[in-house]
Design a protein around this motif. Sequence first.
Motif, PDB file in Angstrom:
ATOM      1  N   VAL A 112       0.835  -0.837  -0.058  1.00  0.00           N
ATOM      2  CA  VAL A 112       0.000   0.121   0.317  1.00  0.00           C
ATOM      3  C   VAL A 112       1.042   1.076  -0.029  1.00  0.00           C
ATOM      4  N   SER A 113       0.737   2.624  -0.676  1.00  0.00           N
ATOM      5  CA  SER A 113       1.579   3.014  -0.463  1.00  0.00           C
ATOM      6  C   SER A 113       0.410   4.669  -2.053  1.00  0.00           C
ATOM      7  N   PRO A 114       0.197   5.482  -1.268  1.00  0.00           N
ATOM      8  CA  PRO A 114       0.375   6.845  -1.637  1.00  0.00           C
ATOM      9  C   PRO A 114       0.719   6.909  -3.430  1.00  0.00           C
ATOM     10  N   ALA A 115       2.012   6.886  -3.623  1.00  0.00           N
ATOM     11  CA  ALA A 115       2.281   7.225  -4.919  1.00  0.00           C
ATOM     12  C   ALA A 115       1.589   6.191  -5.799  1.00  0.00           C
ATOM     13  N   THR A 116       1.159   4.922  -5.873  1.00  0.00           N
ATOM     14  CA  THR A 116       0.463   4.334  -6.717  1.00  0.00           C
ATOM     15  C   THR A 116      -0.957   5.051  -7.646  1.00  0.00           C
ATOM     16  N   ILE A 117      -1.492   6.211  -6.460  1.00  0.00           N
ATOM     17  CA  ILE A 117      -2.561   6.832  -7.168  1.00  0.00           C
ATOM     18  C   ILE A 117      -2.596   8.113  -7.807  1.00  0.00           C
ATOM     19  N   VAL A 136      -1.881  15.304  -9.644  1.00  0.00           N
ATOM     20  CA  VAL A 136      -3.177  15.157  -8.535  1.00  0.00           C
ATOM     21  C   VAL A 136      -2.091  14.119  -8.010  1.00  0.00           C
ATOM     22  N   LYS A 137      -3.020  14.275  -6.178  1.00  0.00           N
ATOM     23  CA  LYS A 137      -2.649  13.297  -5.650  1.00  0.00           C
ATOM     24  C   LYS A 137      -3.912  11.402  -6.047  1.00  0.00           C
ATOM     25  N   ALA A 138      -4.379  11.634  -6.032  1.00  0.00           N
ATOM     26  CA  ALA A 138      -5.294  10.830  -6.766  1.00  0.00           C
ATOM     27  C   ALA A 138      -6.537  11.143  -7.824  1.00  0.00           C
ATOM     28  N   ARG A 196     -10.060   9.947   3.484  1.00  0.00           N
ATOM     29  CA  ARG A 196     -10.287   8.504   3.221  1.00  0.00           C
ATOM     30  C   ARG A 196     -10.062   7.964   2.471  1.00  0.00           C
ATOM     31  N   PHE A 197     -11.446   8.463   1.498  1.00  0.00           N
ATOM     32  CA  PHE A 197     -11.021   8.225   0.028  1.00  0.00           C
ATOM     33  C   PHE A 197      -9.857   7.455  -0.598  1.00  0.00           C
ATOM     34  N   GLU A 198      -8.568   8.774  -1.160  1.00  0.00           N
ATOM     35  CA  GLU A 198      -7.786   8.633  -0.912  1.00  0.00           C
ATOM     36  C   GLU A 198      -6.781   7.223  -0.547  1.00  0.00           C
ATOM     37  N   ASP A 199      -6.704   7.150   0.893  1.00  0.00           N
ATOM     38  CA  ASP A 199      -6.596   5.663   1.550  1.00  0.00           C
ATOM     39  C   ASP A 199      -6.702   4.947   1.215  1.00  0.00           C
ATOM     40  N   GLU A 200      -8.608   4.567   1.141  1.00  0.00           N
ATOM     41  CA  GLU A 200      -9.401   3.342   0.564  1.00  0.00           C
ATOM     42  C   GLU A 200      -8.692   2.794  -0.682  1.00  0.00           C
ATOM     43  N   LEU A 201      -8.349   3.897  -1.594  1.00  0.00           N
ATOM     44  CA  LEU A 201      -7.820   3.658  -3.252  1.00  0.00           C
ATOM     45  C   LEU A 201      -6.934   3.196  -2.824  1.00  0.00           C
ATOM     46  N   ALA A 202      -5.959   3.165  -2.913  1.00  0.00           N
ATOM     47  CA  ALA A 202      -4.403   3.248  -2.197  1.00  0.00           C
ATOM     48  C   ALA A 202      -4.311   1.139  -1.787  1.00  0.00           C
ATOM     49  N   GLY A 203      -4.885   1.348  -0.844  1.00  0.00           N
ATOM     50  CA  GLY A 203      -4.605  -0.252  -0.431  1.00  0.00           C
ATOM     51  C   GLY A 203      -5.799  -0.945  -1.835  1.00  0.00           C
ATOM     52  N   LEU A 255      -4.255  -4.220  -3.467  1.00  0.00           N
ATOM     53  CA  LEU A 255      -4.723  -5.626  -3.610  1.00  0.00           C
ATOM     54  C   LEU A 255      -5.190  -5.755  -4.547  1.00  0.00           C
ATOM     55  N   PHE A 256      -4.836  -5.156  -5.705  1.00  0.00           N
ATOM     56  CA  PHE A 256      -5.611  -5.662  -6.929  1.00  0.00           C
ATOM     57  C   PHE A 256      -3.906  -5.365  -7.582  1.00  0.00           C
ATOM     58  N   GLY A 257      -2.567  -5.466  -7.522  1.00  0.00           N
ATOM     59  CA  GLY A 257      -1.682  -5.313  -7.754  1.00  0.00           C
ATOM     60  C   GLY A 257      -0.939  -4.290  -8.902  1.00  0.00           C
ATOM     61  N   ILE A 258      -1.856  -3.090  -8.124  1.00  0.00           N
ATOM     62  CA  ILE A 258      -1.469  -1.949  -9.416  1.00  0.00           C
ATOM     63  C   ILE A 258      -0.468  -1.005  -9.056  1.00  0.00           C
ATOM     64  N   ASN A 259       0.054  -0.570 -10.085  1.00  0.00           N
ATOM     65  CA  ASN A 259       1.115   0.076  -9.323  1.00  0.00           C
ATOM     66  C   ASN A 259       1.247   1.267  -9.754  1.00  0.00           C
ATOM     67  N   LYS A 260       0.707   2.027 -10.776  1.00  0.00           N
ATOM     68  CA  LYS A 260      -0.107   3.154 -11.152  1.00  0.00           C
ATOM     69  C   LYS A 260      -1.411   2.873 -11.570  1.00  0.00           C
ATOM     70  N   VAL A 261      -1.770   4.906 -12.184  1.00  0.00           N
ATOM     71  CA  VAL A 261      -3.380   4.525 -12.081  1.00  0.00           C
ATOM     72  C   VAL A 261      -4.054   4.320 -13.841  1.00  0.00           C
ATOM     73  N   ASN A 262      -2.535   4.012 -15.020  1.00  0.00           N
ATOM     74  CA  ASN A 262      -2.906   3.847 -16.077  1.00  0.00           C
ATOM     75  C   ASN A 262      -3.196   2.107 -16.060  1.00  0.00           C
ATOM     76  N   GLU A 263      -2.699   1.769 -15.176  1.00  0.00           N
ATOM     77  CA  GLU A 263      -2.571  -0.139 -15.057  1.00  0.00           C
ATOM     78  C   GLU A 263      -3.664  -0.877 -14.673  1.00  0.00           C
ATOM     79  N   ALA A 264      -4.489   0.510 -13.760  1.00  0.00           N
ATOM     80  CA  ALA A 264      -6.336  -0.464 -14.035  1.00  0.00           C
ATOM     81  C   ALA A 264      -6.740  -0.898 -14.973  1.00  0.00           C
ATOM     82  N   THR A 265      -6.546  -0.078 -15.918  1.00  0.00           N
ATOM     83  CA  THR A 265      -7.220  -1.498 -16.989  1.00  0.00           C
ATOM     84  C   THR A 265      -6.626  -2.574 -17.422  1.00  0.00           C
ATOM     85  N   LYS A 266      -5.786  -3.218 -16.873  1.00  0.00           N
ATOM     86  CA  LYS A 266      -5.278  -4.242 -17.552  1.00  0.00           C
ATOM     87  C   LYS A 266      -6.431  -5.344 -16.213  1.00  0.00           C
TER      88      LYS A 266
END
Length: 340
Positions: A41-46, A55-57, A298-305, A309-320
């Motif tokens: 879990v890292s805020p940098a991923t989002i 932006v932070k998220a 809180r939404f930022e913390d939860e999204l980073a979590g 969980l889904f092994g996403i390291n940066k935002v544009n990886e979410a589509t995988k």
Amino acid sequence: MSNHSKRKEEHLALAKKYFAIKENDFDRIELVRPALPESCVSPATIACEILGKKVKAPFYINAMTGGSEKSKEINRAIGKASRIGQIPFATGSSSILAKEKDQLASFYAAREENPDGLFFANVNPNTPASIAKNIVKELNADALQIHINTVQELAMPEGDRDFVWLDKLKAIRDEVDIPVIIKEVGFGFDKSSIDLLQKNDFHLIDLGGAGGTNFAQIENGRSSHPLPYLDELGLSTVKSALIAQDSGIDFFASGGIRNALDILKCLVLGAKSVGIANLFLQVYENGGEDGLVETVLRFEDELAGLFALFGINKVNEATKVKYALTKGLWKEFIQIAVDD
């Protein structure tokens, strides 16, 4: 108080009256989660870049209000929450400024609180292009939402009845020197409208899908001759996202976002960012600006979590992330919706 300002106040009151966290099409998407994500879990991923600003998220406080005294305080809280959370923010339609320039402060309050953040101004398509340009300048906006809201207008007792808007959209776009976002307000986008926008060099939309605030319902609540069947019109945010995904247009997703998991699902479907409006409005109504700030963080913390969980390291990886459509989001509907 002018009739326009009074309408703004009525919208706020009815948005609260009809607000409900309820089942919607986000419940019909099942994400495939890796049991062994090999992530932390890292805020940098989002963190990400939207329209050239870091932006932070990948979510933002979407257009809600402006043009009245109450909305001034709400916009001030929006500006503060977006500054602390380091996320984009928008005010509601500022078209009132074409006739009531004294309402500028009710919009500028948000920009004052967050002078360096990514800020979207908002106008309706009937706003003269020169006025839209001036609003952008006065509010120091980084982008301009032009909202399209035919269903709301038809339900609104004093609403427009002329929906010939394309040339007006183009005139506003050609007058301003910042990105333009064509935004629905709770009824979603269909394939033919997306195609029409693309053919006319519009390349960014805010889906504004059904599932959250229902502006037909709100206007019917103001009307002595309501049209309740209009409440049922509209494509959900999820269906609109699937259609937009097929079209290849860049899109923000909004409408019915309830939690961090819904944000993630929008990103999985291809959204560049995710807008949240009424949920944040109700948080403010119940917990003030401190409650709004806490919820954004809180939404930022939860999204980073969830990213971890889904092994996403940066935002544009979410589509995988793989997903399945269930309980009504059948492929036949999507095929019909995207066929030419």
